[in-house]
Design an enzyme around this catalytic site. Structure first.
Site, PDB file in Angstrom:
ATOM      1  N   SER A 194      -3.794   3.415   9.547  1.00  0.00           N
ATOM      2  CA  SER A 194      -4.651   2.936   8.468  1.00  0.00           C
ATOM      3  C   SER A 194      -5.975   3.693   8.492  1.00  0.00           C
ATOM      4  O   SER A 194      -6.589   3.842   9.543  1.00  0.00           O
ATOM      5  CB  SER A 194      -4.877   1.442   8.682  1.00  0.00           C
ATOM      6  OG  SER A 194      -5.889   0.978   7.849  1.00  0.00           O
ATOM      7  N   HIS A 206     -15.655   6.301   4.013  1.00  0.00           N
ATOM      8  CA  HIS A 206     -16.821   6.131   3.141  1.00  0.00           C
ATOM      9  C   HIS A 206     -17.712   7.358   3.322  1.00  0.00           C
ATOM     10  O   HIS A 206     -18.096   7.675   4.445  1.00  0.00           O
ATOM     11  CB  HIS A 206     -17.598   4.867   3.515  1.00  0.00           C
ATOM     12  CG  HIS A 206     -16.842   3.601   3.276  1.00  0.00           C
ATOM     13  ND1 HIS A 206     -16.687   3.082   2.012  1.00  0.00           N
ATOM     14  CD2 HIS A 206     -16.216   2.747   4.118  1.00  0.00           C
ATOM     15  CE1 HIS A 206     -15.983   1.947   2.095  1.00  0.00           C
ATOM     16  NE2 HIS A 206     -15.675   1.729   3.359  1.00  0.00           N
ATOM     17  N   HIS A 213      -8.675   5.387   0.842  1.00  0.00           N
ATOM     18  CA  HIS A 213      -7.928   4.509   1.736  1.00  0.00           C
ATOM     19  C   HIS A 213      -6.497   5.026   1.831  1.00  0.00           C
ATOM     20  O   HIS A 213      -5.926   5.492   0.834  1.00  0.00           O
ATOM     21  CB  HIS A 213      -7.962   3.078   1.185  1.00  0.00           C
ATOM     22  CG  HIS A 213      -6.746   2.284   1.540  1.00  0.00           C
ATOM     23  ND1 HIS A 213      -5.710   2.084   0.650  1.00  0.00           N
ATOM     24  CD2 HIS A 213      -6.382   1.681   2.698  1.00  0.00           C
ATOM     25  CE1 HIS A 213      -4.766   1.374   1.252  1.00  0.00           C
ATOM     26  NE2 HIS A 213      -5.136   1.118   2.469  1.00  0.00           N
ATOM     27  N   ASN A 226      -2.745   4.027   4.113  1.00  0.00           N
ATOM     28  CA  ASN A 226      -2.047   3.424   5.246  1.00  0.00           C
ATOM     29  C   ASN A 226      -0.551   3.449   5.035  1.00  0.00           C
ATOM     30  O   ASN A 226      -0.047   3.405   3.908  1.00  0.00           O
ATOM     31  CB  ASN A 226      -2.571   2.005   5.534  1.00  0.00           C
ATOM     32  CG  ASN A 226      -1.747   0.914   4.904  1.00  0.00           C
ATOM     33  OD1 ASN A 226      -0.717   0.531   5.429  1.00  0.00           O
ATOM     34  ND2 ASN A 226      -2.184   0.428   3.745  1.00  0.00           N
ATOM     35  N   THR A 227       0.177   3.617   6.125  1.00  0.00           N
ATOM     36  CA  THR A 227       1.636   3.477   6.091  1.00  0.00           C
ATOM     37  C   THR A 227       2.057   2.692   7.329  1.00  0.00           C
ATOM     38  O   THR A 227       1.365   2.721   8.347  1.00  0.00           O
ATOM     39  CB  THR A 227       2.356   4.843   6.061  1.00  0.00           C
ATOM     40  OG1 THR A 227       1.797   5.696   7.058  1.00  0.00           O
ATOM     41  CG2 THR A 227       2.240   5.519   4.711  1.00  0.00           C
ATOM     42  N   ARG A 228       3.147   1.983   7.195  1.00  0.00           N
ATOM     43  CA  ARG A 228       3.578   1.114   8.297  1.00  0.00           C
ATOM     44  C   ARG A 228       5.093   0.938   8.271  1.00  0.00           C
ATOM     45  O   ARG A 228       5.740   1.141   7.244  1.00  0.00           O
ATOM     46  CB  ARG A 228       2.889  -0.245   8.183  1.00  0.00           C
ATOM     47  CG  ARG A 228       3.168  -0.942   6.863  1.00  0.00           C
ATOM     48  CD  ARG A 228       2.284  -2.164   6.612  1.00  0.00           C
ATOM     49  NE  ARG A 228       2.513  -2.686   5.256  1.00  0.00           N
ATOM     50  CZ  ARG A 228       1.818  -2.332   4.185  1.00  0.00           C
ATOM     51  NH1 ARG A 228       0.842  -1.445   4.283  1.00  0.00           N
ATOM     52  NH2 ARG A 228       2.107  -2.829   2.984  1.00  0.00           N
ATOM     53  N   HIS A 268      -3.577  12.085  -8.121  1.00  0.00           N
ATOM     54  CA  HIS A 268      -2.372  11.474  -8.695  1.00  0.00           C
ATOM     55  C   HIS A 268      -1.223  12.467  -8.832  1.00  0.00           C
ATOM     56  O   HIS A 268      -0.062  12.110  -8.605  1.00  0.00           O
ATOM     57  CB  HIS A 268      -2.707  10.828 -10.042  1.00  0.00           C
ATOM     58  CG  HIS A 268      -3.303   9.456  -9.894  1.00  0.00           C
ATOM     59  ND1 HIS A 268      -2.525   8.345  -9.688  1.00  0.00           N
ATOM     60  CD2 HIS A 268      -4.582   9.024  -9.861  1.00  0.00           C
ATOM     61  CE1 HIS A 268      -3.314   7.275  -9.571  1.00  0.00           C
ATOM     62  NE2 HIS A 268      -4.578   7.657  -9.669  1.00  0.00           N
ATOM     63  N   HIS A 307     -12.178 -11.384 -10.250  1.00  0.00           N
ATOM     64  CA  HIS A 307     -13.419 -12.057 -10.674  1.00  0.00           C
ATOM     65  C   HIS A 307     -14.321 -11.149 -11.500  1.00  0.00           C
ATOM     66  O   HIS A 307     -15.163 -11.626 -12.243  1.00  0.00           O
ATOM     67  CB  HIS A 307     -14.175 -12.609  -9.464  1.00  0.00           C
ATOM     68  CG  HIS A 307     -14.607 -11.584  -8.471  1.00  0.00           C
ATOM     69  ND1 HIS A 307     -13.732 -10.885  -7.670  1.00  0.00           N
ATOM     70  CD2 HIS A 307     -15.835 -11.108  -8.153  1.00  0.00           C
ATOM     71  CE1 HIS A 307     -14.414 -10.058  -6.895  1.00  0.00           C
ATOM     72  NE2 HIS A 307     -15.681 -10.169  -7.168  1.00  0.00           N
TER      73      HIS A 307
END
Lengths: 284, 284
Positions: A107, A111, A121, A123-125, A154, A184
């Site tokens: 992960s 910044h 960002h 991550n792979t799992r 992309h 929100h």
């Protein structure tokens, strides 16, 4: 199938990818600097952690760098195993009857000092219960979105997905847009990317290859995006805009992110979980 | 009993208290400055908002000041009414059969420039469903805790509570310690205070008086604490410590605060809800 040998292969791959990514990021710190930033070139600092005190349960390693291009970047790897709580087992495929799990992952959250270099960002799992699957994703959060670099990100993902399944990119891009959404505020976290989970095509090698290719794609593409924008200078106002964007990032992580919420509420390693938090943020 | 006349009395009190608190805070901005801060003296800016587009549903008024002593302070009042969603009605006393509600309240969060002046939170509210009750609380979050001012805060609250019920302070202090707790870090948010809810002793006037007295106590005590510490200068390191403490404050608000979570997830006024967020925060 997720044999022990396969688990080892996955774990080794995440370590290898971690090493390559850290090396590439340090190269950037060696080769570039911003006139606005007085920090020295960054180096990753590593710190191991264990999930349980008794050592049975696995653990992970945090790599964190605060540099002159990367304001804060964390690269975490972990391999954990054991039994899920009764409560949590209900939510995990393949744990309905047996709470046993094994999970390994990598992960990354970066910044950047410059408002013109997007945060990223990745991550792979791989998760193994009585079922097994791959999951992960990568997305970018630019403060100053520019078409050229968003397209580059992309397009690279699209090409990588297409090698494995022509339906992947469209499906995983949509999933990403839906997941990284601040309800929100009725706004997306950033400029998207891909998000995937529960990948199991009954061809373990192929699914693993796909997962590896997404990692390689990130390793190739994100440094390129950084370097494309590294010479741009910025104003105080633009930096301000970055800090406010980071406030939104903090909101997403703490309000919505499944991993963060799960980790914090089940006593995971705080430092590893909150490594994704921005170094500085602002709210008006 | 929560008659219409009583509702009016409550709403008027919250407006009066808002006015007094804003005036007192502006006085502090008039009378003092820090050598470290170049900002001009602050003035509150007000902004009204409505809960629903069709005006039936009530609304509120935000007062926000960014000054030279107060880095950011928000004073919100609101009076809202209508019907809770089916889902939410289940969680609210007196709404089991009837989703109708009326709620009025005042809410304050102050983040200060100086690491030696504690941040503070205060709110009181009156809720009317088929039942009715008062709730609220106030607590402080010092970066550099000092016994003298923490004692002043708690002693004032203790005295105020004792006028109404000798059991209140102990009970509400405990509630506060339990509520303002960052479980994932196993640490309290700050130096505590009081937290109370569902207050209905069958003596409406008395409960309202208690609520008013907590407001008066805050109005008297917090400015005194500010002024006690206003002449202290600080180092870069101490300011850094403040920013990190504020990161924890952001974590609490987004991960645990009932009001924030409820407001954000049910489409409340974002600006009013997130007014409590720190102006700047830091994560290591």
């Amino acid at each position: 199938m997720a044999t022990n040998k396969n688990k080892e292969k996955v774990e080794s791959w995440f370590i290898k990818l971690r090493n390559q990514i850290c090396q590439r990021f340090e190269e950037i710190e060696n080769n570039f600097h911003h006139n606005e930033i007085r920090e020295k070139k960054g180096r990753f600092i590593r710190k191991k952690w264990k999930r349980l005190k008794n050592k049975k349960g696995g653990g992970g390693e945090i790599s964190i760098m605060k540099g002159r291009i990367f304001e804060k970047v964390g690269v975490n790897i972990s391999t954990v195993y054991g039994n899920f709580s009764k409560e949590f087992s209900k939510q995990v495929p393949g744990c309905e009857k047996n709470p046993k799990f094994w999970a390994s992952g990598i992960s990354i959250v970066a910044h950047m000092h410059s408002p013109f270099i997007t945060a990223a960002h990745f991550n792979t799992r791989h998760i193994v219960t009585s079922k097994s699957w791959f999951g992960g994703g990568t997305d970018i959060t630019p403060t100053m979105p520019d078409k050229k670099n968003i397209n580059l990100f992309h397009t690279s993902l699209n090409k990588t997905c297409d090698i494995h399944n022509k339906k992947y990119y469209k499906k995983f891009k949509k999933w990403c847009d839906e997941y990284f959404y601040l309800k929100h505020r009725q706004e997306t976290r950033g400029a998207g990317g891909i998000f995937f989970d529960y990948i199991n095509t009954n061809n373990w090698e192929e699914d693993f290859d796909f997962t590896k290719d997404i990692g390689k794609c990130f390793l190739k593409t994100y440094p390129k995006i950084i370097e494309n924008n590294i010479k741009k200078t910025w104003t105080k106002k633009e930096r301000e805009k970055l800090l406010i964007k980071r406030g939104r990032y903090a909101e997403f992580n703490l309000l919505y992110d499944r991993g963060t919420q799960f980790g914090l509420k089940t006593g995971g390693n705080i430092e590893a979980i909150l490594m994704s938090m921005p170094p500085k943020a602002k709210w008006l």
